[in-house]
Design an enzyme around this catalytic site. Structure first.
Site, PDB file in Angstrom:
ATOM      1  N   GLN A  46      11.896  -5.925  -7.979  1.00 54.52           N
ATOM      2  CA  GLN A  46      10.872  -6.703  -8.700  1.00 54.52           C
ATOM      3  C   GLN A  46      10.440  -6.073 -10.025  1.00 54.52           C
ATOM      4  O   GLN A  46      10.307  -6.764 -11.037  1.00 54.52           O
ATOM      5  CB  GLN A  46       9.649  -6.912  -7.803  1.00 54.52           C
ATOM      6  CG  GLN A  46       8.498  -7.611  -8.522  1.00 54.52           C
ATOM      7  CD  GLN A  46       7.483  -8.188  -7.579  1.00 54.52           C
ATOM      8  OE1 GLN A  46       7.841  -8.859  -6.613  1.00 54.52           O
ATOM      9  NE2 GLN A  46       6.222  -7.964  -7.850  1.00 54.52           N
TER      10      GLN A  46
ATOM     11  N   HIS B 299       0.838  -1.201   0.000  1.00 57.03           N
ATOM     12  CA  HIS B 299       0.000   0.000   0.000  1.00 57.03           C
ATOM     13  C   HIS B 299       0.874   1.254   0.000  1.00 57.03           C
ATOM     14  O   HIS B 299       0.593   2.206  -0.726  1.00 57.03           O
ATOM     15  CB  HIS B 299      -0.924   0.006   1.226  1.00 57.03           C
ATOM     16  CG  HIS B 299      -1.847  -1.183   1.285  1.00 57.03           C
ATOM     17  ND1 HIS B 299      -3.205  -1.079   1.155  1.00 57.03           N
ATOM     18  CD2 HIS B 299      -1.593  -2.508   1.441  1.00 57.03           C
ATOM     19  CE1 HIS B 299      -3.758  -2.287   1.243  1.00 57.03           C
ATOM     20  NE2 HIS B 299      -2.794  -3.165   1.420  1.00 57.03           N
TER      21      HIS B 299
ATOM     22  N   ASP C 197      -5.942   5.644   1.530  1.00 62.08           N
ATOM     23  CA  ASP C 197      -6.176   4.218   1.343  1.00 62.08           C
ATOM     24  C   ASP C 197      -7.549   3.911   1.963  1.00 62.08           C
ATOM     25  O   ASP C 197      -7.914   4.515   2.985  1.00 62.08           O
ATOM     26  CB  ASP C 197      -5.064   3.463   2.090  1.00 62.08           C
ATOM     27  CG  ASP C 197      -4.981   2.004   1.701  1.00 62.08           C
ATOM     28  OD1 ASP C 197      -4.013   1.640   1.041  1.00 62.08           O
ATOM     29  OD2 ASP C 197      -5.909   1.227   2.075  1.00 62.08           O
TER      30      ASP C 197
ATOM     31  N   TRP D 280      -2.021  -7.598  -5.427  1.00 64.25           N
ATOM     32  CA  TRP D 280      -2.423  -6.795  -6.590  1.00 64.25           C
ATOM     33  C   TRP D 280      -1.236  -6.093  -7.250  1.00 64.25           C
ATOM     34  O   TRP D 280      -1.176  -5.962  -8.474  1.00 64.25           O
ATOM     35  CB  TRP D 280      -3.521  -5.798  -6.226  1.00 64.25           C
ATOM     36  CG  TRP D 280      -4.016  -5.059  -7.429  1.00 64.25           C
ATOM     37  CD1 TRP D 280      -4.051  -3.716  -7.621  1.00 64.25           C
ATOM     38  CD2 TRP D 280      -4.549  -5.637  -8.646  1.00 64.25           C
ATOM     39  NE1 TRP D 280      -4.559  -3.416  -8.865  1.00 64.25           N
ATOM     40  CE2 TRP D 280      -4.870  -4.575  -9.517  1.00 64.25           C
ATOM     41  CE3 TRP D 280      -4.756  -6.953  -9.083  1.00 64.25           C
ATOM     42  CZ2 TRP D 280      -5.405  -4.782 -10.795  1.00 64.25           C
ATOM     43  CZ3 TRP D 280      -5.292  -7.162 -10.356  1.00 64.25           C
ATOM     44  CH2 TRP D 280      -5.600  -6.083 -11.185  1.00 64.25           C
TER      45      TRP D 280
ATOM     46  N   GLU E  93       1.944  -5.253 -11.868  1.00 60.18           N
ATOM     47  CA  GLU E  93       3.321  -5.042 -12.335  1.00 60.18           C
ATOM     48  C   GLU E  93       3.663  -6.083 -13.407  1.00 60.18           C
ATOM     49  O   GLU E  93       4.248  -5.769 -14.443  1.00 60.18           O
ATOM     50  CB  GLU E  93       4.304  -5.138 -11.162  1.00 60.18           C
ATOM     51  CG  GLU E  93       4.206  -3.956 -10.196  1.00 60.18           C
ATOM     52  CD  GLU E  93       4.966  -4.149  -8.876  1.00 60.18           C
ATOM     53  OE1 GLU E  93       5.688  -5.161  -8.731  1.00 60.18           O
ATOM     54  OE2 GLU E  93       4.829  -3.277  -7.993  1.00 60.18           O
TER      55      GLU E  93
ATOM     56  N   ASP F  14      -7.083 -10.531  -0.888  1.00 60.42           N
ATOM     57  CA  ASP F  14      -7.712 -10.485  -2.207  1.00 60.42           C
ATOM     58  C   ASP F  14      -7.095 -11.482  -3.187  1.00 60.42           C
ATOM     59  O   ASP F  14      -7.554 -11.609  -4.320  1.00 60.42           O
ATOM     60  CB  ASP F  14      -7.564  -9.058  -2.778  1.00 60.42           C
ATOM     61  CG  ASP F  14      -6.128  -8.556  -2.720  1.00 60.42           C
ATOM     62  OD1 ASP F  14      -5.337  -9.081  -1.919  1.00 60.42           O
ATOM     63  OD2 ASP F  14      -5.787  -7.643  -3.486  1.00 60.42           O
ATOM     64  N   GLN F  15      -6.043 -12.165  -2.779  1.00 63.43           N
ATOM     65  CA  GLN F  15      -5.255 -12.948  -3.735  1.00 63.43           C
ATOM     66  C   GLN F  15      -6.019 -14.107  -4.419  1.00 63.43           C
ATOM     67  O   GLN F  15      -5.840 -14.318  -5.626  1.00 63.43           O
ATOM     68  CB  GLN F  15      -3.970 -13.439  -3.062  1.00 63.43           C
ATOM     69  CG  GLN F  15      -3.111 -12.265  -2.594  1.00 63.43           C
ATOM     70  CD  GLN F  15      -2.221 -12.553  -1.415  1.00 63.43           C
ATOM     71  OE1 GLN F  15      -1.965 -13.714  -1.115  1.00 63.43           O
ATOM     72  NE2 GLN F  15      -1.750 -11.512  -0.735  1.00 63.43           N
TER      73      GLN F  15
ATOM     74  N   HIS G  99       2.170 -14.889  -5.544  1.00 61.62           N
ATOM     75  CA  HIS G  99       1.033 -15.043  -4.625  1.00 61.62           C
ATOM     76  C   HIS G  99      -0.169 -14.213  -5.087  1.00 61.62           C
ATOM     77  O   HIS G  99      -1.221 -14.274  -4.481  1.00 61.62           O
ATOM     78  CB  HIS G  99       1.443 -14.608  -3.212  1.00 61.62           C
ATOM     79  CG  HIS G  99       1.675 -13.132  -3.073  1.00 61.62           C
ATOM     80  ND1 HIS G  99       2.401 -12.397  -3.983  1.00 61.62           N
ATOM     81  CD2 HIS G  99       1.278 -12.244  -2.129  1.00 61.62           C
ATOM     82  CE1 HIS G  99       2.437 -11.133  -3.599  1.00 61.62           C
ATOM     83  NE2 HIS G  99       1.766 -11.003  -2.480  1.00 61.62           N
TER      84      HIS G  99
HETATM   85  C1  UDX Z   1      -0.464  -6.671  -0.011  1.00 60.50           C
HETATM   86  C2  UDX Z   1      -1.478  -7.774  -0.158  1.00 60.50           C
HETATM   87  O1  UDX Z   1      -0.971  -9.015   0.175  1.00 60.50           O
HETATM   88  C3  UDX Z   1      -2.113  -7.791  -1.496  1.00 60.50           C
HETATM   89  O2  UDX Z   1      -2.955  -8.897  -1.648  1.00 60.50           O
HETATM   90  C4  UDX Z   1      -2.811  -6.508  -1.730  1.00 60.50           C
HETATM   91  O3  UDX Z   1      -3.425  -6.535  -3.006  1.00 60.50           O
HETATM   92  C5  UDX Z   1      -1.824  -5.373  -1.622  1.00 60.50           C
HETATM   93  O4  UDX Z   1      -1.061  -5.426  -0.448  1.00 60.50           O
HETATM   94  P1  UDX Z   1       1.955  -7.864  -0.702  1.00 60.50           P
HETATM   95  O5  UDX Z   1       1.526  -9.153  -0.122  1.00 60.50           O
HETATM   96  O6  UDX Z   1       3.215  -7.326  -0.191  1.00 60.50           O
HETATM   97  O7  UDX Z   1       0.811  -6.741  -0.626  1.00 60.50           O
HETATM   98  O8  UDX Z   1       2.078  -8.135  -2.277  1.00 60.50           O
HETATM   99  P2  UDX Z   1       2.058  -7.168  -3.513  1.00 60.50           P
HETATM  100  O9  UDX Z   1       0.735  -6.510  -3.656  1.00 60.50           O
HETATM  101  O10 UDX Z   1       2.498  -7.967  -4.670  1.00 60.50           O
HETATM  102  O11 UDX Z   1       3.127  -6.035  -3.190  1.00 60.50           O
HETATM  103  C6  UDX Z   1       4.493  -6.280  -2.993  1.00 60.50           C
HETATM  104  C7  UDX Z   1       5.287  -5.112  -3.539  1.00 60.50           C
HETATM  105  O12 UDX Z   1       6.617  -5.195  -3.076  1.00 60.50           O
HETATM  106  C8  UDX Z   1       5.346  -5.099  -5.061  1.00 60.50           C
HETATM  107  O13 UDX Z   1       5.245  -3.774  -5.491  1.00 60.50           O
HETATM  108  C9  UDX Z   1       6.722  -5.661  -5.361  1.00 60.50           C
HETATM  109  O14 UDX Z   1       7.259  -5.147  -6.554  1.00 60.50           O
HETATM  110  C10 UDX Z   1       7.518  -5.207  -4.164  1.00 60.50           C
HETATM  111  N1  UDX Z   1       8.649  -6.099  -3.839  1.00 60.50           N
HETATM  112  C11 UDX Z   1       8.475  -7.174  -3.018  1.00 60.50           C
HETATM  113  C12 UDX Z   1       9.900  -5.811  -4.338  1.00 60.50           C
HETATM  114  O15 UDX Z   1      10.065  -4.862  -5.105  1.00 60.50           O
HETATM  115  N2  UDX Z   1      10.948  -6.592  -3.962  1.00 60.50           N
HETATM  116  C13 UDX Z   1      10.839  -7.641  -3.125  1.00 60.50           C
HETATM  117  O16 UDX Z   1      11.843  -8.302  -2.835  1.00 60.50           O
HETATM  118  C14 UDX Z   1       9.544  -7.952  -2.642  1.00 60.50           C
END
Ligand code: UDX
Length: 462
Positions: free
Chosen positions: A340, A19, A124, A358, A363, A379-380, A355
């Site tokens: 990432q 977020h 948010d 979002w 991305e 939400d996954q 996983h």
């Molecule tokens: C959470 C919730 O799990 C998700 O379901 C919701 O939609 C948004 O918030 P998260 O579980 O961390 O987020 O997953 P994700 O939404 O994919 O966000 C992770 C972020 O961290 C991405 O922007 C990813 O690019 C970044 N990231 C993660 C990195 O850049 N490097 C890493 O090593 C790990």
């Protein structure tokens, strides 16, 4: 002469990486229009957002006013990979403490009010309670920025309306159960936000018409969201990454990708909220090795509430004996933060075992990379259906109904092979590339998301 700023934007993120980053991307976009932007949070979460942001010119970040506000000390326990479900309960103390940003935020709004014609507070959905005092500031108005898919937002509204029938979206009837996605405590936390969202003047979505036009149209129907305005301006993440900026400090994952064939590498990562138990890590390791695909695996623990608090006994995830030596040259294991967005944008990356948070979905899709979907919580499971059944740019690794079972290596291997080397996977890759193109076009030139962003800017600057 009126010396007031025409509009200032105050952004209120929720304190979890998935977020924090979306709202910071949003700040960068707004700031590029010369509008003053304020980002509100605790010192540690603001630092986290800045340290991890990627894809933006540092100058853009330096134009944003970060407000480090005090919040009460909160517990920051390590994640528990053996908890009954994968929802990150260990982050709840940080979520609760951040509600205490309400008073300093109200004071900031009152101080900005006399010098600005209008204050647009973009929060948010999970921070609606914290932003509630905006209603008493005469020239402030609030907007919710949804950091999840329009599909997921619509699903919840549709469910609360008693699941009316709509032609063409029968898929909503078959979505996996919400059981195991959250905790009662967190559902209570969400419920507490709803009554304050009614003050919002509109909704902003981190999605775009090429991905979710159908659901955006449904959300725009008055019966569901009243007469509130909506803008789909995503993807908020940058789509053109200037890697030359970092050429002297290029990350080892990117250097390694430079040496691989186009589309040959599977990127494996489960976001920032999930810790995987040891027995499951073993199965993933074996599945990856036996798939014979090249891979980058981000094997790190979930974030803690405060990522800067050192843990006394930080555990290093165990891999099978001799594993890293055996996979050398074929697989790269990254135990720290990985870039990432740059990895997904790299031409050697051909698939993403994810996983389905979002951010990861949008991305990946914006970079044209198909997904092997392994949902963990929140939400996954619904994002998984969007990716695999609606957009058809991915394959399911394991069904939500089997969430309590360890996924065997053979199942993982089979999903990887389907994504990376089968004819079916080739079709997904082709569709992902086409969709990626359309998504990138939507935020460029006169694309739909760009037009909606400009419409939002015009609306708040009116
Ligand atoms: C959470 C919730 O799990 C998700 O379901 C919701 O939609 C948004 O918030 P998260 O579980 O961390 O987020 O997953 P994700 O939404 O994919 O966000 C992770 C972020 O961290 C991405 O922007 C990813 O690019 C970044 N990231 C993660 C990195 O850049 N490097 C890493 O090593 C790990």
């Amino acid at each position: 002469m009126d010396q007031k700023a025409p509009v200032v934007v105050v952004v209120v993120p929720f304190p979890a990486q998935g977020h924090l980053n979306q709202l910071l991307h949003f700040c960068c976009l707004i700031s590029s229009y010369g509008i003053p932007v304020h980002y509100v949070g605790s010192a540690t979460h603001n630092r986290q957002a800045k340290d991890r942001v990627h894809g933006w010119d540092p100058l853009t970040i330096s134009n944003i006013h970060f407000h480090d506000f005090p919040i009460p000390p909160f517990l920051t326990p390590p994640p528990n990979p053996h908890a009954p479900n994968r929802f990150p309960v260990h982050l709840q103390p940080a979520f609760d403490a951040s509600s205490q940003l309400r008073d300093p935020l109200a004071a900031l709004l009152r101080s900005l009010s006399p010098t600005s014609r209008r204050i647009a507070v973009v929060h948010d959905p999970l921070m609606a309670f914290t932003a509630q005092d905006a209603v008493s500031v005469t020239n402030a108005e609030t907007y919710t920025l949804h950091g999840v898919s329009a599909f997921v937002v619509f699903y919840h509204i549709w469910k609360s309306f008693g699941k009316p029938t709509f032609p063409g979206i029968a898929i909503l009837n078959d979505l996996p159960s919400l059981a195991g996605c959250s905790t009662d405590q967190f559902l209570g936390f969400i419920a507490r936000q709803y009554e304050y969202m009614k003050f919002d003047s509109g909704h902003i979505y981190n999605t775009c018409r090429p991905m979710e036009g159908v659901f955006l149209d449904l959300l725009a129907q008055e019966q569901f969201t009243g007469n509130k305005k909506q803008w789909a301006i995503g993807p908020l993440n940058p789509i053109v990454l200037d890697t030359s900026l970092d050429s002297d400090r290029r990350h080892k994952c990117l250097e390694w990708l430079d040496k691989q064939a186009p589309g040959s590498v599977l990127y494996v990562a489960f976001g920032t909220t999930v810790s995987i138990p040891d027995d499951q890590i073993m199965e993933i390791a074996i599945g990856l090795e036996s798939s014979k695909q090249r891979f980058i695996w981000v094997l790190r623990e979930a974030d803690k509430g405060d990522i800067y608090v050192e843990e006394e006994e930080a555990g290093k995830a165990k891999l099978p004996n001799g594993y890293e030596e055996r996979v050398e040259g074929v697989g790269l294991i990254e135990r720290d933060w990985a870039p990432q967005l740059e990895i997904l944008a790299h031409p050697s990356t051909g698939g993403f075992l994810s996983h389905c948070g979002w951010n990861s979905c949008i991305e990946s899709i914006s970079m044209g990379v198909p997904i092997a979907a392994w949902p963990m919580h929140s939400d996954q499971p619904r994002n998984t259906i969007l990716v695999t059944e609606v957009l058809k740019v991915g394959v399911v690794v394991r069904e939500w109904a089997q969430r309590d079972e360890v996924v065997p290596s053979a199942t993982i291997e089979s999903a990887i092979s389907k994504l990376m080397v089968s004819e079916e996977g080739e079709g997904m890759r082709r569709r992902a590339e086409e969709l990626g193109c359309a998504v990138r076009e939507s935020v460029s030139g006169d694309g739909a998301s760009r037009i909606e962003l400009e419409s939002f800017i015009a609306h708040i600057s009116r």
